[in-house]
Design a protein around this motif. Structure first.
Motif, PDB file in Angstrom:
ATOM      1  N   LEU A 105      -8.208   3.736  -6.232  1.00 13.13           N
ATOM      2  CA  LEU A 105      -7.552   3.925  -5.039  1.00 13.13           C
ATOM      3  C   LEU A 105      -8.640   3.906  -3.784  1.00 13.13           C
ATOM      4  O   LEU A 105      -8.075   2.991  -2.678  1.00 13.13           O
ATOM      5  N   SER A 117      -1.829   2.063   6.469  1.00 15.99           N
ATOM      6  CA  SER A 117      -1.775   3.065   4.979  1.00 15.99           C
ATOM      7  C   SER A 117      -2.887   3.146   4.275  1.00 15.99           C
ATOM      8  O   SER A 117      -3.186   3.908   3.413  1.00 15.99           O
ATOM      9  N   LEU A 149      -5.588  10.256  -0.190  1.00 18.10           N
ATOM     10  CA  LEU A 149      -5.023  10.356  -1.604  1.00 18.10           C
ATOM     11  C   LEU A 149      -6.341  10.297  -2.680  1.00 18.10           C
ATOM     12  O   LEU A 149      -6.362  11.294  -3.495  1.00 18.10           O
ATOM     13  N   ASN A 189       0.619  -1.275   0.171  1.00 19.01           N
ATOM     14  CA  ASN A 189      -0.045   0.103  -0.079  1.00 19.01           C
ATOM     15  C   ASN A 189       0.929   1.237   0.047  1.00 19.01           C
ATOM     16  O   ASN A 189       0.546   2.231  -0.641  1.00 19.01           O
ATOM     17  N   ILE A 227       0.916   4.310  -2.770  1.00 15.10           N
ATOM     18  CA  ILE A 227       0.634   5.585  -2.432  1.00 15.10           C
ATOM     19  C   ILE A 227       1.948   6.420  -2.885  1.00 15.10           C
ATOM     20  O   ILE A 227       1.654   7.632  -3.474  1.00 15.10           O
ATOM     21  N   ALA A 265      -8.505   0.945  -0.779  1.00 13.60           N
ATOM     22  CA  ALA A 265      -8.239   1.302   0.645  1.00 13.60           C
ATOM     23  C   ALA A 265      -9.395   0.616   1.423  1.00 13.60           C
ATOM     24  O   ALA A 265      -8.883   0.075   2.479  1.00 13.60           O
ATOM     25  N   MET A 296      -4.118   6.254   1.752  1.00 11.12           N
ATOM     26  CA  MET A 296      -4.439   5.954   0.187  1.00 11.12           C
ATOM     27  C   MET A 296      -5.900   6.495  -0.002  1.00 11.12           C
ATOM     28  O   MET A 296      -6.424   7.149  -0.992  1.00 11.12           O
TER      29      MET A 296
END
Length: 175
Positions: free
Chosen positions: A40, A126, A133, A6, A10, A44, A130
């Motif tokens: 994404l 993470s 993001l 992950n 990222i 996630a 993510m």
């Protein structure tokens, strides 16, 4: 996907996005601008560690704050991006120095949130980063597409541009 994988995704996505933001890019209103953020987000959300099971309230507050920060960063990045039209009517964009500053502030805020979570003893995966993001990219792409649509040719075929409506002084040419 493991936490290390992950993190690699990222870093790779962020590096590509940051590198591409400073070069001129054509904006197409027919593009599916939401696909990369959606992928994404799915990656996630499929991970089980988005919320820490032992600190659910603190973890949820941190995730909510991360998402609000991501939305603000995406909006700030989109509004600091310069957009213009070419003579053929195509709309282009390129990030400015202010857009770079938005990224720096965003990274600092995210590091601060990570530090707060570490002080509270919250396990942070993470996946939350993510997801943030994905939210940033979704808002940025959506706002840029919306801004670009206002610059597309009108029914008369004219393309509005920055400075339209400003009286220009024309000078005579001498022979």
């Amino acid at each position: 996907m493991s936490g290390l994988m992950n993190a690699a995704v990222i870093v790779a996505v962020a590096a590509v996005v940051i590198a591409r933001q400073f070069s001129a890019r054509r904006i197409g209103s027919d593009r599916r601008w939401w696909i990369v953020p959606a992928v994404l987000a799915v990656v996630a959300l499929r991970e089980p560690g988005v919320i820490d099971a032992h600190h659910q309230v603190e973890s949820s507050v941190l995730l909510g704050t991360e998402l609000l920060t991501a939305l603000a960063i995406g909006a700030g990045w989109a509004w600091t991006t310069r957009i213009w039209t070419e003579p053929d009517g195509s709309v282009w964009s390129r990030s400015t120095k202010a857009g770079g500053a938005v990224w720096i502030v965003g990274i600092a805020l995210r590091l601060g949130l990570f530090g707060i979570g570490a002080q509270l003893g919250v396990h942070q995966s993470s996946s939350a980063l993510m997801l943030g993001l994905a939210a940033t990219l979704l808002v940025r792409s959506g706002v840029l597409t919306w801004r670009a649509q206002s610059l597309e040719p009108t029914a008369t075929g004219q393309v509005p541009a920055y400075g339209d409506g400003v009286r220009r002084v024309l000078r005579k040419e001498r022979l």
